[in-house]
Scaffold this motif. Structure first.
Motif, PDB file in Angstrom:
ATOM      1  N   GLU A  14      62.426  34.342 -81.799  1.00  0.00           N
ATOM      2  CA  GLU A  14      61.527  34.152 -80.652  1.00  0.00           C
ATOM      3  C   GLU A  14      60.322  35.083 -80.722  1.00  0.00           C
ATOM      4  N   LYS A  17      58.072  33.733 -83.397  1.00  0.00           N
ATOM      5  CA  LYS A  17      57.475  32.476 -82.938  1.00  0.00           C
ATOM      6  C   LYS A  17      56.307  32.756 -81.993  1.00  0.00           C
ATOM      7  N   HIS A  31      56.489  27.548 -87.594  1.00  0.00           N
ATOM      8  CA  HIS A  31      56.117  27.062 -86.257  1.00  0.00           C
ATOM      9  C   HIS A  31      54.686  26.538 -86.245  1.00  0.00           C
ATOM     10  N   LYS A  32      53.812  27.232 -86.939  1.00  0.00           N
ATOM     11  CA  LYS A  32      52.412  26.801 -86.984  1.00  0.00           C
ATOM     12  C   LYS A  32      52.275  25.441 -87.681  1.00  0.00           C
ATOM     13  N   ILE A  38      59.362  21.928 -90.252  1.00  0.00           N
ATOM     14  CA  ILE A  38      60.648  22.578 -89.994  1.00  0.00           C
ATOM     15  C   ILE A  38      61.790  21.614 -90.323  1.00  0.00           C
ATOM     16  N   VAL A  78      65.589  27.976 -86.458  1.00  0.00           N
ATOM     17  CA  VAL A  78      64.131  27.856 -86.297  1.00  0.00           C
ATOM     18  C   VAL A  78      63.808  26.528 -85.625  1.00  0.00           C
ATOM     19  N   SER A  81      64.644  26.739 -81.972  1.00  0.00           N
ATOM     20  CA  SER A  81      63.631  27.566 -81.327  1.00  0.00           C
ATOM     21  C   SER A  81      62.354  26.765 -81.069  1.00  0.00           C
ATOM     22  N   HIS A  82      61.992  25.966 -82.040  1.00  0.00           N
ATOM     23  CA  HIS A  82      60.751  25.186 -81.920  1.00  0.00           C
ATOM     24  C   HIS A  82      60.797  24.215 -80.741  1.00  0.00           C
TER      25      HIS A  82
END
Length: 114
Positions: A14, A17, A31-32, A38, A78, A81-82
């Motif tokens: 987090e 991120k 994330h970008k 992902i 990940v 999280s996204h």
């Protein structure tokens, strides 16, 4: 112990991120690049884990399987999280299933019987 590791990893994911520079953080760069990138990594790691399991079954050496499973779990975290989730959501779902037969749970999910 495992919940502590997942909690620590969730915090780190987090933080990266939300605060890390994509040029210096692998997580931030994923994330970008977005969800599709992902998901591509999750699929790639899944395939590598399957191959490692097959190899481990033949060789009796599980080290590569453990390594690839860690990569798969990492990239899955990940992904979660996204989309605004984390390991706790998965752990809660697993806990919910403790008193449910696997066959019954699968049947309950099957909304389009054939």
């Amino acid at each position: 112990m495992s919940n502590d590791i997942l909690a620590q990893l969730t915090e780190i994911l987090e933080a990266r991120k939300n605060n890390a520079d994509a040029d210096s953080s692998y997580v931030a760069s994923l994330h970008k690049k977005g969800l599709n990138k992902i998901l591509e990594k999750v699929g790639e790691e899944c395939t590598e884990t399957i191959i490692a399991a097959k190899d481990a079954h033949t060789s009796g050496d599980n080290s590569e399987l453990i390594y690839e499973t860690a990569d798969l779990w990492f990239h899955t975290l990940v992904m979660l999280s996204h989309v605004g989730e984390n390991a706790d959501a998965v752990l809660n779902e697993l806990a919910r299933r403790f008193d449910v037969s696997g066959h019954a749970e699968k049947a309950a999910r099957n909304t389009n019987p054939q």
